[in-house]
Design an enzyme around this catalytic site. Sequence first.
Site, PDB file in Angstrom:
ATOM      1  N   LYS A 107      43.461 -21.955  -6.783  1.00  0.00           N
ATOM      2  CA  LYS A 107      43.468 -20.760  -5.947  1.00  0.00           C
ATOM      3  C   LYS A 107      44.902 -20.415  -5.551  1.00  0.00           C
ATOM      4  O   LYS A 107      45.677 -21.283  -5.140  1.00  0.00           O
ATOM      5  CB  LYS A 107      42.624 -20.977  -4.696  1.00  0.00           C
ATOM      6  CG  LYS A 107      41.135 -21.131  -4.980  1.00  0.00           C
ATOM      7  CD  LYS A 107      40.528 -19.839  -5.488  1.00  0.00           C
ATOM      8  CE  LYS A 107      39.031 -19.977  -5.687  1.00  0.00           C
ATOM      9  NZ  LYS A 107      38.410 -18.697  -6.099  1.00  0.00           N
ATOM     10  N   GLU A 162      43.143 -15.129 -13.207  1.00  0.00           N
ATOM     11  CA  GLU A 162      41.838 -14.568 -12.881  1.00  0.00           C
ATOM     12  C   GLU A 162      41.967 -13.560 -11.748  1.00  0.00           C
ATOM     13  O   GLU A 162      42.495 -13.880 -10.680  1.00  0.00           O
ATOM     14  CB  GLU A 162      40.865 -15.686 -12.491  1.00  0.00           C
ATOM     15  CG  GLU A 162      39.470 -15.181 -12.168  1.00  0.00           C
ATOM     16  CD  GLU A 162      38.491 -16.318 -11.908  1.00  0.00           C
ATOM     17  OE1 GLU A 162      37.575 -16.120 -11.091  1.00  0.00           O
ATOM     18  OE2 GLU A 162      38.654 -17.405 -12.503  1.00  0.00           O
ATOM     19  N   ASP A 185      36.845 -11.069 -12.791  1.00  0.00           N
ATOM     20  CA  ASP A 185      35.726 -11.697 -12.090  1.00  0.00           C
ATOM     21  C   ASP A 185      35.076 -10.674 -11.169  1.00  0.00           C
ATOM     22  O   ASP A 185      34.054 -10.082 -11.496  1.00  0.00           O
ATOM     23  CB  ASP A 185      36.218 -12.919 -11.307  1.00  0.00           C
ATOM     24  CG  ASP A 185      35.103 -13.580 -10.509  1.00  0.00           C
ATOM     25  OD1 ASP A 185      33.928 -13.235 -10.697  1.00  0.00           O
ATOM     26  OD2 ASP A 185      35.400 -14.450  -9.663  1.00  0.00           O
ATOM     27  N   LYS A 209      29.126 -14.994 -13.644  1.00  0.00           N
ATOM     28  CA  LYS A 209      28.469 -15.923 -12.729  1.00  0.00           C
ATOM     29  C   LYS A 209      27.045 -15.427 -12.501  1.00  0.00           C
ATOM     30  O   LYS A 209      26.848 -14.287 -12.056  1.00  0.00           O
ATOM     31  CB  LYS A 209      29.242 -16.007 -11.421  1.00  0.00           C
ATOM     32  CG  LYS A 209      30.670 -16.527 -11.616  1.00  0.00           C
ATOM     33  CD  LYS A 209      31.486 -16.468 -10.348  1.00  0.00           C
ATOM     34  CE  LYS A 209      32.900 -16.996 -10.585  1.00  0.00           C
ATOM     35  NZ  LYS A 209      33.763 -16.873  -9.392  1.00  0.00           N
TER      36      LYS A 209
END
Length: 230
Positions: A107, A162, A185, A209
């Site tokens: 992150k 990302e 994402d 996801k």
Amino acid sequence: MTVSLDDLLERLHIVALPMRVRFRGITLREVALIDGPNGWGEFGAFVEYEPPEAAYWLASAIESAYGTRPVTRRDRIPINATVPAVPAAQVPEVLARFPGALTAKVKVAEPGQTLADDVARVDAVRATIPTVRVDANGGWTVDQAVAAAAALTEHGALEYLEQPCASVSELAEVRRRVNVAVAADESIRKASDPLAVVRARAADIAVLKVAPLGEWARCWTSRLPSTSRW
């Protein structure tokens, strides 16, 4: 698929899991598990989600518990370690919980932190894990993302960036200006039109996801395999 509310509530279990590292502002993760006739379903939408968004997560949980499972295509899959926006000195402690992992998602772009913090964290991960990808959760401007791509690859490669920026148009511009693959994402799972990313040629990789997209079938029919490169 029709499920009665009474049956759903009868099968519902609430669990609260203490977290070792604060994530999204919380240290206790609460989820609902459904012990369904066809397997377990998990409803784990975050507390800040409004009902329309959380409803997708619930639909996915119900599908897992009551629906027909897709055909299994493999008996094992690789996973990545996830490294929150911790100080670089804490990275070995985090990675110790992922023995054998060969890839780590780190992150970055955490509010209140600097690019230097991100670089130190990523370099600390590289000391242990051979393949590193970073996730900015849309936290950078285009110029910040371009600068970050250069700084974060100074001492080694990145598999991909990302969601470096929030919008599809920004992703497309970053993709044109950097030599690192860009992954989408939020621009897919939070979008009313997920295929806008494809039309704009805004990403190299689609991160899919199941829970936030609602059901496994929505991932399947979207024709956006998680390894897609456009």
